[in-house]
Design a protein around this motif. Structure first.
Motif, PDB file in Angstrom:
ATOM      1  N   GLU A 264      -5.176  -0.716 -11.665  1.00  0.00           N
ATOM      2  CA  GLU A 264      -4.234  -1.759 -11.209  1.00  0.00           C
ATOM      3  C   GLU A 264      -3.155  -2.012 -12.262  1.00  0.00           C
ATOM      4  O   GLU A 264      -1.996  -2.268 -11.921  1.00  0.00           O
ATOM      5  CB  GLU A 264      -4.997  -3.057 -10.911  1.00  0.00           C
TER       6      GLU A 264
ATOM      7  N   HIS B 238       0.179  -1.798 -10.266  1.00  0.00           N
ATOM      8  CA  HIS B 238       0.791  -3.059  -9.809  1.00  0.00           C
ATOM      9  C   HIS B 238       2.188  -3.329 -10.372  1.00  0.00           C
ATOM     10  O   HIS B 238       3.085  -3.719  -9.603  1.00  0.00           O
ATOM     11  CB  HIS B 238      -0.152  -4.237 -10.069  1.00  0.00           C
TER      12      HIS B 238
ATOM     13  N   ASP C  78       0.834  -1.207   0.000  1.00  0.00           N
ATOM     14  CA  ASP C  78       0.000   0.000   0.000  1.00  0.00           C
ATOM     15  C   ASP C  78       0.872   1.263   0.000  1.00  0.00           C
ATOM     16  O   ASP C  78       0.552   2.236  -0.685  1.00  0.00           O
ATOM     17  CB  ASP C  78      -0.923   0.034   1.233  1.00  0.00           C
TER      18      ASP C  78
HETATM   19  C1  LIG Z   1      -8.117   3.603  -5.260  1.00  0.00           C
HETATM   20  C2  LIG Z   1      -7.069   4.230  -4.348  1.00  0.00           C
HETATM   21  C3  LIG Z   1      -6.503   5.503  -4.976  1.00  0.00           C
HETATM   22  C4  LIG Z   1      -7.799   4.596  -3.031  1.00  0.00           C
HETATM   23  O1  LIG Z   1      -6.851   5.098  -2.124  1.00  0.00           O
HETATM   24  P1  LIG Z   1      -7.096   5.087  -0.529  1.00  0.00           P
HETATM   25  O2  LIG Z   1      -6.057   6.011   0.044  1.00  0.00           O
HETATM   26  O3  LIG Z   1      -8.535   5.356  -0.250  1.00  0.00           O
HETATM   27  O4  LIG Z   1      -6.842   3.591  -0.064  1.00  0.00           O
HETATM   28  P2  LIG Z   1      -5.428   2.813   0.155  1.00  0.00           P
HETATM   29  O5  LIG Z   1      -4.605   2.901  -1.068  1.00  0.00           O
HETATM   30  O6  LIG Z   1      -4.826   3.253   1.434  1.00  0.00           O
HETATM   31  O7  LIG Z   1      -5.924   1.301   0.243  1.00  0.00           O
HETATM   32  C5  LIG Z   1      -6.577   0.831   1.425  1.00  0.00           C
HETATM   33  C6  LIG Z   1      -7.081  -0.570   1.204  1.00  0.00           C
HETATM   34  O8  LIG Z   1      -8.062  -0.608   0.149  1.00  0.00           O
HETATM   35  C7  LIG Z   1      -8.000  -1.877  -0.475  1.00  0.00           C
HETATM   36  N1  LIG Z   1      -7.705  -1.717  -1.927  1.00  0.00           N
HETATM   37  C8  LIG Z   1      -6.893  -0.799  -2.534  1.00  0.00           C
HETATM   38  N2  LIG Z   1      -6.857  -0.995  -3.861  1.00  0.00           N
HETATM   39  C9  LIG Z   1      -7.649  -2.058  -4.104  1.00  0.00           C
HETATM   40  C10 LIG Z   1      -8.016  -2.755  -5.287  1.00  0.00           C
HETATM   41  N3  LIG Z   1      -7.529  -2.377  -6.471  1.00  0.00           N
HETATM   42  N4  LIG Z   1      -8.871  -3.807  -5.174  1.00  0.00           N
HETATM   43  C11 LIG Z   1      -9.358  -4.195  -3.971  1.00  0.00           C
HETATM   44  N5  LIG Z   1      -9.050  -3.571  -2.810  1.00  0.00           N
HETATM   45  C12 LIG Z   1      -8.206  -2.531  -2.873  1.00  0.00           C
HETATM   46  C13 LIG Z   1      -6.845  -2.640   0.194  1.00  0.00           C
HETATM   47  O9  LIG Z   1      -7.371  -3.427   1.232  1.00  0.00           O
HETATM   48  C14 LIG Z   1      -6.005  -1.549   0.778  1.00  0.00           C
HETATM   49  O10 LIG Z   1      -5.246  -2.018   1.885  1.00  0.00           O
HETATM   50  C15 LIG Z   1      -5.911   3.229  -4.034  1.00  0.00           C
HETATM   51  O11 LIG Z   1      -6.377   2.200  -3.193  1.00  0.00           O
HETATM   52  C16 LIG Z   1      -5.264   2.616  -5.267  1.00  0.00           C
HETATM   53  O12 LIG Z   1      -4.473   3.270  -5.946  1.00  0.00           O
HETATM   54  N6  LIG Z   1      -5.604   1.330  -5.575  1.00  0.00           N
HETATM   55  C17 LIG Z   1      -5.061   0.650  -6.725  1.00  0.00           C
HETATM   56  C18 LIG Z   1      -3.744   0.036  -6.407  1.00  0.00           C
HETATM   57  C19 LIG Z   1      -3.900  -1.214  -5.593  1.00  0.00           C
HETATM   58  O13 LIG Z   1      -4.385  -2.242  -6.098  1.00  0.00           O
HETATM   59  N7  LIG Z   1      -3.474  -1.158  -4.323  1.00  0.00           N
HETATM   60  C20 LIG Z   1      -3.572  -2.253  -3.429  1.00  0.00           C
HETATM   61  C21 LIG Z   1      -2.353  -3.083  -3.289  1.00  0.00           C
HETATM   62  S1  LIG Z   1      -0.945  -2.748  -4.246  1.00  0.00           S
END
Ligand SMILES: CC(C)(COP(=O)(O)OP(=O)(O)OC[C@H]1O[C@@H](n2cnc3c(N)ncnc32)[C@H](O)[C@@H]1O)[C@@H](O)C(=O)NCCC(=O)NCCS
Ligand SMILES: Nc1ncnc2c1ncn2[C@@H]1O[C@H](COP(=O)(O)OP(=O)(O)OP(=O)(O)O)[C@@H](O)[C@H]1O
Length: 198
Positions: free
Chosen positions: A83, A87, A31
């Motif tokens: 993603e 990713h 994260d």
């Molecule tokens: C959509 C975004 C901008 C939202 O940001 P935000 O600050 O609200 O959340 P943060 O990044 O702290 O994530 C918090 C939690 O949300 C969940 N989450 C985040 N991304 C995802 C996803 N693509 N699918 C499912 N759950 C997710 C996870 O449990 C994560 O621990 C961010 O989550 C993001 O860029 N997601 C895509 C990247 C991703 O997949 N990250 C997760 C692991 S690498």
């Protein structure tokens, strides 16, 4: 030794990671890397703007995370598009960090989507932090101030609890107190240490 740590949103992964780091593990937090790779000025942020438009930027030029979250957790295709940007960049950074870890370290990769992305077989052991969905939603709503429907949308974007449990080498139950959690983390760390230097 390479350990994968996962769990549903708000299950307690960061709390467990912090405890493992205190015990001596090297923790690589996906994260945190997912934020780093879209920091202002990064090519990751430029790629996000290419796909999602300037409206996902805040007034300071950084990513408006709540806004992008509302978009991608309501639309699986958009989530996949995000993603696809984030990713590969996270994995490249995680590999660099792992290469810099001291020899013999227990390296823990904290990866929310470890199960979903099929990475479980790439680790020597997988630790799953487990709580029922109602506890996840309750913590997101009560501690993080999220709307219940947004909390449920995030849960729905992730693997089912039983799919995560199916890839676990160790399961940590985080439904009780932090003291109870710490005791389980210490036990798992002791077993990992034993496995890494028998
Ligand atoms: C959509 C975004 C901008 C939202 O940001 P935000 O600050 O609200 O959340 P943060 O990044 O702290 O994530 C918090 C939690 O949300 C969940 N989450 C985040 N991304 C995802 C996803 N693509 N699918 C499912 N759950 C997710 C996870 O449990 C994560 O621990 C961010 O989550 C993001 O860029 N997601 C895509 C990247 C991703 O997949 N990250 C997760 C692991 S690498
Ligand atoms: N056993 C517990 N009792 C009470 N609160 C807890 C417990 N474990 C974790 N928490 C709290 O629940 C919230 C979620 O925990 P944490 O941030 O560790 O989860 P996470 O799985 O890393 O979340 P995310 O998926 O959003 O990254 C935090 O505010 C944390 O302090």
């Amino acid at each position: 030794m390479r350990v994968g740590l996962t769990g549903g949103v708000a299950s307690g992964k960061s709390t467990v990671s912090a405890m493992l780091a205190e015990l001596g593990a090297v923790v690589i937090d996906a994260d945190a890397l997912a934020r780093e790779v879209v920091a202002p000025g990064s090519d990751g942020l430029a790629a996000v703007v290419d796909v999602f438009g300037l409206e996902v930027l805040g007034p300071d030029g950084g990513l408006d995370r709540p806004k992008l979250g509302a978009i991608v957790f309501a639309d699986p295709d958009k989530r996949k598009a995000l993603e696809a940007i984030v990713h590969p960049r996270v994995r490249a950074r995680a590999a660099e960090m792992e290469a810099a870890a001291p020899p013999g370290a227990i390296v823990v990769h904290d990866i929310p989507l470890l199960t979903e992305t099929g990475q479980a077989p790439t680790f020597d052991a997988v630790v799953v932090v487990d709580v029922p969905v109602e506890v996840q939603v309750d913590r997101m709503v009560r501690i993080r101030g999220m709307r219940p429907e947004d909390a449920r949308a995030r849960v729905a974007a992730q693997a089912r609890r039983e799919d995560r449990l199916a890839v676990a080498t160790y399961v940590i139950d985080n439904t009780a107190s932090l003291e109870d959690l710490r005791a389980q983390v210490e036990q798992v760390y002791a077993e990992l240490s034993e496995r890494s230097s028998p």
